[in-house]
Design an enzyme around this catalytic site. Structure first.
Site, mmCIF file in Angstrom:
data_model
loop_
_atom_site.group_PDB
_atom_site.id
_atom_site.type_symbol
_atom_site.label_atom_id
_atom_site.label_comp_id
_atom_site.label_asym_id
_atom_site.label_seq_id
_atom_site.Cartn_x
_atom_site.Cartn_y
_atom_site.Cartn_z
ATOM 1 N N THR A 1 -4.483 5.199 -10.478
ATOM 2 C CA THR A 1 -5.662 5.190 -11.311
ATOM 3 C C THR A 1 -6.899 5.728 -11.401
ATOM 4 O OG1 THR A 1 -6.544 3.346 -9.819
ATOM 5 C CG2 THR A 1 -5.876 1.839 -11.104
ATOM 6 N N ASP A 2 -7.682 6.262 -12.217
ATOM 7 C CA ASP A 2 -8.920 7.278 -10.931
ATOM 8 C C ASP A 2 -9.662 6.749 -9.644
ATOM 9 O OD1 ASP A 2 -8.745 7.456 -13.942
ATOM 10 O OD2 ASP A 2 -9.733 6.093 -14.318
ATOM 11 N N ASP B 1 1.905 8.038 -9.984
ATOM 12 C CA ASP B 1 0.723 7.450 -11.121
ATOM 13 C C ASP B 1 0.096 6.425 -10.315
ATOM 14 O OD1 ASP B 1 0.699 6.241 -13.496
ATOM 15 O OD2 ASP B 1 2.919 5.121 -13.742
ATOM 16 N N ASP C 1 0.870 -1.040 0.133
ATOM 17 C CA ASP C 1 -0.306 0.193 -0.107
ATOM 18 C C ASP C 1 0.955 1.590 0.287
ATOM 19 O OD1 ASP C 1 -2.084 2.077 0.497
ATOM 20 O OD2 ASP C 1 -2.562 0.830 2.598
ATOM 21 N N PRO D 1 -9.699 1.604 -5.220
ATOM 22 C CA PRO D 1 -8.437 1.581 -4.849
ATOM 23 C C PRO D 1 -7.190 3.063 -4.394
ATOM 24 C CG PRO D 1 -8.495 -0.154 -6.539
ATOM 25 C CD PRO D 1 -9.128 0.504 -6.421
HETATM 26 N N1 PUT Z 1 -2.662 5.926 -14.058
HETATM 27 C C1 PUT Z 1 -3.621 5.334 -14.840
HETATM 28 C C2 PUT Z 1 -4.392 6.988 -15.163
HETATM 29 C C3 PUT Z 1 -5.677 6.181 -15.447
HETATM 30 C C4 PUT Z 1 -6.309 7.214 -17.054
HETATM 31 N N2 PUT Z 1 -7.718 6.850 -16.116
#
Ligand code: PUT
Length: 285
Positions: free
Chosen positions: A162-163, A160, A141, A167
């Site tokens: 996800t949206d 970097d 984490d 998580p």
């Molecule tokens: N690291 C990806 C960014 C999110 C894109 N939808």
């Protein structure tokens, strides 16, 4: 007529829009403890990784995102030696960071090891630098890792993620930014992927406000195209512990000792230019 099942679409309900890619086949599907990961072979964009229904990367256009998540901040910092990447499991950002000879260590902390294992299989060009002795891959984490990092132990933190749902939600909070501020040395920079300026202005406004509330003296957003992400237009936001982030080592960027496909000093300057609507909304008018 093509069958709908031959297309992958990311639908953005609020914006009433969708982006679609024609697929050849589904290569992989895996529900991990954290998220649903799918990999497709597409007709025109090479392989495509999708997490929880959102496009993450394609072979064809990931260079735009990975270069803009790394090089602007690395050329803004005076001497980036100690870098950490929170998220980034596909290793594309790590690959770009390791191109900088003055980087001495690059730790990547992604909660989901499956992302890296799938990148090794379906995006091997991104994971080729993982054996670099400066690189360390951890699967845990990132929020907890940064909470436990020594104060002043890092020059650059790259988020970097996800949206900001599921998580990754904890990575978009003032509390997290405050821990990043503490872990950064003087002159340190935090850079975070900050969604689409066209579709997610509220996220961007909150991010700037919370970064500054957490102690950063300045924050600036970089804009760049990203074909597969909603609206085709994406952003990364930098926060500085000391510097105002408008200046960067332009001469070093012009003479960089490595190849890029998108980033150069001109692109860096252009990416810092702020659209009128963005200026107004950040100013709260
Ligand atoms: N690291 C990806 C960014 C999110 C894109 N939808």
């Amino acid at each position: 007529m093509l069958e709908p099942s031959q297309w992958f679409s990311e639908v953005v309900r609020d914006a009433g829009s969708a982006f679609s890619l024609r697929i050849r086949e589904k290569l992989h599907e895996q529900q991990t403890p954290y998220q649903l990961i799918e990999v497709y072979a597409t007709e025109g964009f090479g392989n495509l990784m999708v997490i929880d229904g959102c496009t993450m990367l394609s072979t064809r256009d990931n260079f735009l995102y990975h270069e803009m998540m790394s090089h602007p901040a690395l050329f803004t910092h005076g001497a980036p030696k100690r870098v950490c990447i929170i998220g980034g499991g596909d290793c594309g950002t790590l690959k770009e960071v390791l191109k900088h000879p003055q980087v001495e260590s690059a730790v990547q902390i992604d909660i989901d090891e499956a992302v890296t294992r799938l990148a090794e299989r379906y995006f091997p060009e991104l994971t080729a630098s993982n054996s670099d002795p400066r690189a360390q891959l951890r699967f845990e984490d990132g929020v907890r890792w940064i909470q436990q990092a020594d104060a002043g132990s890092l020059d650059l933190i790259i988020v970097d993620s996800t949206d900001p749902v599921g998580p990754a939600e904890g990575l978009f909070t003032k509390d997290f930014y405050a821990h990043c501020w503490r872990a950064l040395d003087l002159g340190g920079i935090l850079v975070q992927q900050s969604e689409s300026p066209l579709y997610h202005m509220q996220i961007l406004r909150d991010m700037h406000a919370e970064m500054q509330a957490a102690g950063f003296v300045a924050s600036r957003t970089l804009f760049f195209p990203q074909a597969i992400y909603p609206s085709g237009w994406w952003s990364a936001t930098m926060a500085g512990k000391e510097a105002d982030l408008a200046d960067f080592r332009a001469e070093d960027a012009e003479r960089k000792p490595f190849e890029t496909q998108y980033y150069n000093a001109e692109i860096h300057r252009a990416a810092l230019a702020q659209p009128e609507f963005f200026r107004r909304q950040l100013a709260g008018s």
